[in-house]
Design a protein around this motif. Structure first.
Motif, PDB file in Angstrom:
ATOM      1  N   GLY A  63       0.810  -1.210   0.000  1.00  0.00           N
ATOM      2  CA  GLY A  63       0.000   0.000   0.000  1.00  0.00           C
ATOM      3  C   GLY A  63       0.840   1.254   0.000  1.00  0.00           C
ATOM      4  N   ALA A  64       2.134   1.092   0.337  1.00  0.00           N
ATOM      5  CA  ALA A  64       3.125   2.167   0.272  1.00  0.00           C
ATOM      6  C   ALA A  64       3.071   3.086   1.483  1.00  0.00           C
ATOM      7  N   PRO A  65       3.972   2.871   2.454  1.00  0.00           N
ATOM      8  CA  PRO A  65       3.988   3.710   3.650  1.00  0.00           C
ATOM      9  C   PRO A  65       4.577   5.085   3.371  1.00  0.00           C
ATOM     10  N   SER A  66       4.143   6.056   4.140  1.00  0.00           N
ATOM     11  CA  SER A  66       4.675   7.411   4.033  1.00  0.00           C
ATOM     12  C   SER A  66       6.055   7.475   4.661  1.00  0.00           C
ATOM     13  N   GLN A  67       7.018   7.975   3.904  1.00  0.00           N
ATOM     14  CA  GLN A  67       8.367   8.132   4.433  1.00  0.00           C
ATOM     15  C   GLN A  67       8.416   9.148   5.570  1.00  0.00           C
ATOM     16  N   LEU A  68       7.516  10.122   5.560  1.00  0.00           N
ATOM     17  CA  LEU A  68       7.515  11.143   6.605  1.00  0.00           C
ATOM     18  C   LEU A  68       6.929  10.629   7.912  1.00  0.00           C
ATOM     19  N   MET A 292      -2.796   5.257   2.629  1.00  0.00           N
ATOM     20  CA  MET A 292      -3.516   6.195   3.484  1.00  0.00           C
ATOM     21  C   MET A 292      -3.738   7.541   2.797  1.00  0.00           C
ATOM     22  N   HIS A 293      -4.646   7.543   1.813  1.00  0.00           N
ATOM     23  CA  HIS A 293      -5.047   8.808   1.196  1.00  0.00           C
ATOM     24  C   HIS A 293      -5.854   9.646   2.192  1.00  0.00           C
ATOM     25  N   LYS A 340       3.533  16.670   0.281  1.00  0.00           N
ATOM     26  CA  LYS A 340       2.433  17.601   0.520  1.00  0.00           C
ATOM     27  C   LYS A 340       1.199  16.832   0.975  1.00  0.00           C
ATOM     28  N   ILE A 341       0.570  17.334   2.008  1.00  0.00           N
ATOM     29  CA  ILE A 341      -0.628  16.702   2.543  1.00  0.00           C
ATOM     30  C   ILE A 341      -1.819  17.078   1.657  1.00  0.00           C
ATOM     31  N   ASN A 342      -2.596  16.072   1.271  1.00  0.00           N
ATOM     32  CA  ASN A 342      -3.753  16.365   0.421  1.00  0.00           C
ATOM     33  C   ASN A 342      -4.874  17.019   1.243  1.00  0.00           C
ATOM     34  N   GLN A 343      -5.910  17.436   0.555  1.00  0.00           N
ATOM     35  CA  GLN A 343      -7.017  18.141   1.223  1.00  0.00           C
ATOM     36  C   GLN A 343      -8.314  17.341   1.167  1.00  0.00           C
ATOM     37  N   VAL A 348      -7.540  14.206   6.132  1.00  0.00           N
ATOM     38  CA  VAL A 348      -6.515  14.288   5.102  1.00  0.00           C
ATOM     39  C   VAL A 348      -5.524  13.132   5.183  1.00  0.00           C
ATOM     40  N   GLY A 349      -4.696  13.022   4.139  1.00  0.00           N
ATOM     41  CA  GLY A 349      -3.661  11.996   4.084  1.00  0.00           C
ATOM     42  C   GLY A 349      -2.622  12.363   3.049  1.00  0.00           C
ATOM     43  N   ARG A 350      -1.973  11.344   2.500  1.00  0.00           N
ATOM     44  CA  ARG A 350      -0.962  11.562   1.464  1.00  0.00           C
ATOM     45  C   ARG A 350      -1.231  10.630   0.293  1.00  0.00           C
ATOM     46  N   ASP A 351      -0.881  11.089  -0.900  1.00  0.00           N
ATOM     47  CA  ASP A 351      -1.143  10.326  -2.120  1.00  0.00           C
ATOM     48  C   ASP A 351       0.118   9.605  -2.602  1.00  0.00           C
ATOM     49  N   HIS A 352       0.045   9.003  -3.810  1.00  0.00           N
ATOM     50  CA  HIS A 352       1.149   8.198  -4.328  1.00  0.00           C
ATOM     51  C   HIS A 352       2.337   9.071  -4.713  1.00  0.00           C
TER      52      HIS A 352
END
Length: 430
Positions: A63-68, A292-293, A340-343, A348-352
């Motif tokens: 699913g690809a974890p956020s590096q941040l 986690m979009h 960048k955090i999406n809206q 909110v979350g993060r995209d690909h």
């Protein structure tokens, strides 16, 4: 002088000389040779390498974890969001707050913060980060686990040389002999692993199957018939193997099971240790839920918490059993998430994002305590030491005593290199 050095390397290959020493000794006219090419030149053959018992556990965060929110946090910035940081065992290296146990294990693993990918779609990214090749052209490349099974596995093993707990990509052109043996849940075998008949009746049925496949071969379907026969042979041998208990929790204390975590992922990591301990050279375990979009900060504590507990316990367990130095452990996903955090609403979350992401790697010929690469304060750019997927796979192969420059031959007769053009990540190779 060179001959004396080579002789010295040959006599001390089990610990006295590091890979860097080998390359240094191979200077001058041998400078272009890989470590493995040098090893072969002094008489270490494939069978000797197999006897060393090297193995690999791949922890795939699907699913690809956020590096941040994992191992390259950006606290106090707009892109960093509310994620706080914690100090690791290595001064100056911080992880996101969700990884307290792995932060303490930093001396046993290295983090690569400057992975540069090329695929930001899930299926294509999963293929890329499991095979080392992009999903292009007619050839289906093998999972790295199938390659390890092909190069390091015992073809006469009574249990598979590549086990995946959860669905994964295939063995590609390497064929069914090294295909992943997929189990849905750790601790239990598929229901059809126990034969419904035994003795002479089972033998008669197997003979009928062989006769049927021979008819396929005679009719022109030779490859299909041979593959079927090989699958039946392996299945029959596996069903009577005493090593099947490695797939279960037999003999493990409740305390050990609790240390790994009372959840499917934790139990999968425990079974992974049992499998490599029993001689399986490659095991993949998976933990999904990283796409986690939305609801990123609501989901991270539990999702990361399970992995933090199980992965740290796995590394500790391997180390205490004297297995970590020969067991490579990799924890990664298929790409990263947008700095960048999406809206999105309501949360909110993060995209690909494949431009830069991170992973953990340790054990099995990899030095711990190293942080490779840097990204900009806003997380948008790699500012130091970009690492390609080819570089990663060249390093993985080398740590497992597989020559990344070797050519494999497809069924159509085409030679294809194991790794196209990767360079070793020297900072982490012992």
């Amino acid at each position: 002088m060179l001959n004396n050095n080579l002789l010295h390397v040959n006599l001390n290959r089990h610990g006295d000389v590091t890979r860097r020493d080998l390359l240094r000794l191979a200077g001058g006219g041998f400078a272009s040779m890989s470590c493995l090419g040098l090893l072969r030149s002094i008489g270490i053959n494939a069978e000797e390498i197999k006897k060393e018992g090297r193995s690999c556990i791949m922890v795939f965060l699907s699913g690809a974890p956020s590096q941040l929110e994992t191992w390259d946090p950006k606290p106090g910035t707009t892109n960093g969001g509310p994620t706080k940081t914690i100090q690791t065992a290595i001064p100056g290296v911080e992880f996101a707050e969700y990884w307290p146990k792995m932060a303490k294990m930093m001396k046993d693993v290295s983090v690569i913060r400057s992975m540069a990918g090329k695929e930001a779609a899930h299926d294509r990214g999963r293929y890329h980060l499991r095979t080392g090749h992009r999903l292009l052209g007619p050839n289906k490349f093998p999972h790295i686990g199938s390659l390890v099974a092909h190069k390091l596995g015992d073809p006469e093993s009574d249990i598979p040389n590549f086990v995946s707990i959860g669905e994964t990509v295939s063995s590609g052109f390497l064929g069914v002999e090294v295909a992943p043996f997929v189990i849905d849940r750790a601790g239990q075998l598929p229901a059809n692993m126990r034969g419904s008949v035994a003795g002479s009746r089972a033998s008669r049925r197997m003979e009928m199957l062989r006769q049927q496949d021979n008819e396929f071969v005679k009719a022109g379907a030779e490859s299909i018939g041979r593959e079927h026969q090989e699958l039946y042979r392996k299945a029959s041998r596996m069903m009577t193997s005493s090593r099947l208990k490695a797939f279960t929790f037999e003999g493990e204390s409740d305390k050990t099971k609790q240390e790994y975590g009372s959840n499917p992922f934790g139990q999968s990591c425990l079974v992974a240790r049992r499998l490599v301990e029993s001689g399986v050279p490659f095991v993949e375990v998976q933990r999904g839920g990283w796409d986690m979009h939305q609801n990123l900060w609501q989901n991270m504590p539990r999702t990361a918490g399970e992995v933090d507990q199980a992965l740290s316990t796995l590394l500790t367990d391997l180390k205490q059993r004297g297995m970590l130095e020969k067991t490579l452990v990799i924890c990664l996903g298929e790409f990263g998430r947008t700095p960048k955090i999406n809206q999105r609403t309501p949360s909110v979350g993060r995209d690909h994002w494949a431009k830069n992401f991170n992973l953990l790697i340790g054990g099995g010929g990899v030095q711990g305590g190293v942080c490779v690469g840097k990204t900009s304060p806003d997380g948008m750019e790699i500012t130091d030491r970009p690492i390609s997927v080819d570089d990663l796979f060249a390093t993985i192969c080398t740590s497992l005593t597989i020559d990344p420059n070797e050519e494999l031959i497809t069924p159509g007769g085409r030679p294809l290199r194991i790794v196209d053009e990767g360079l070793l990540i020297d900072e982490i190779l012992i």
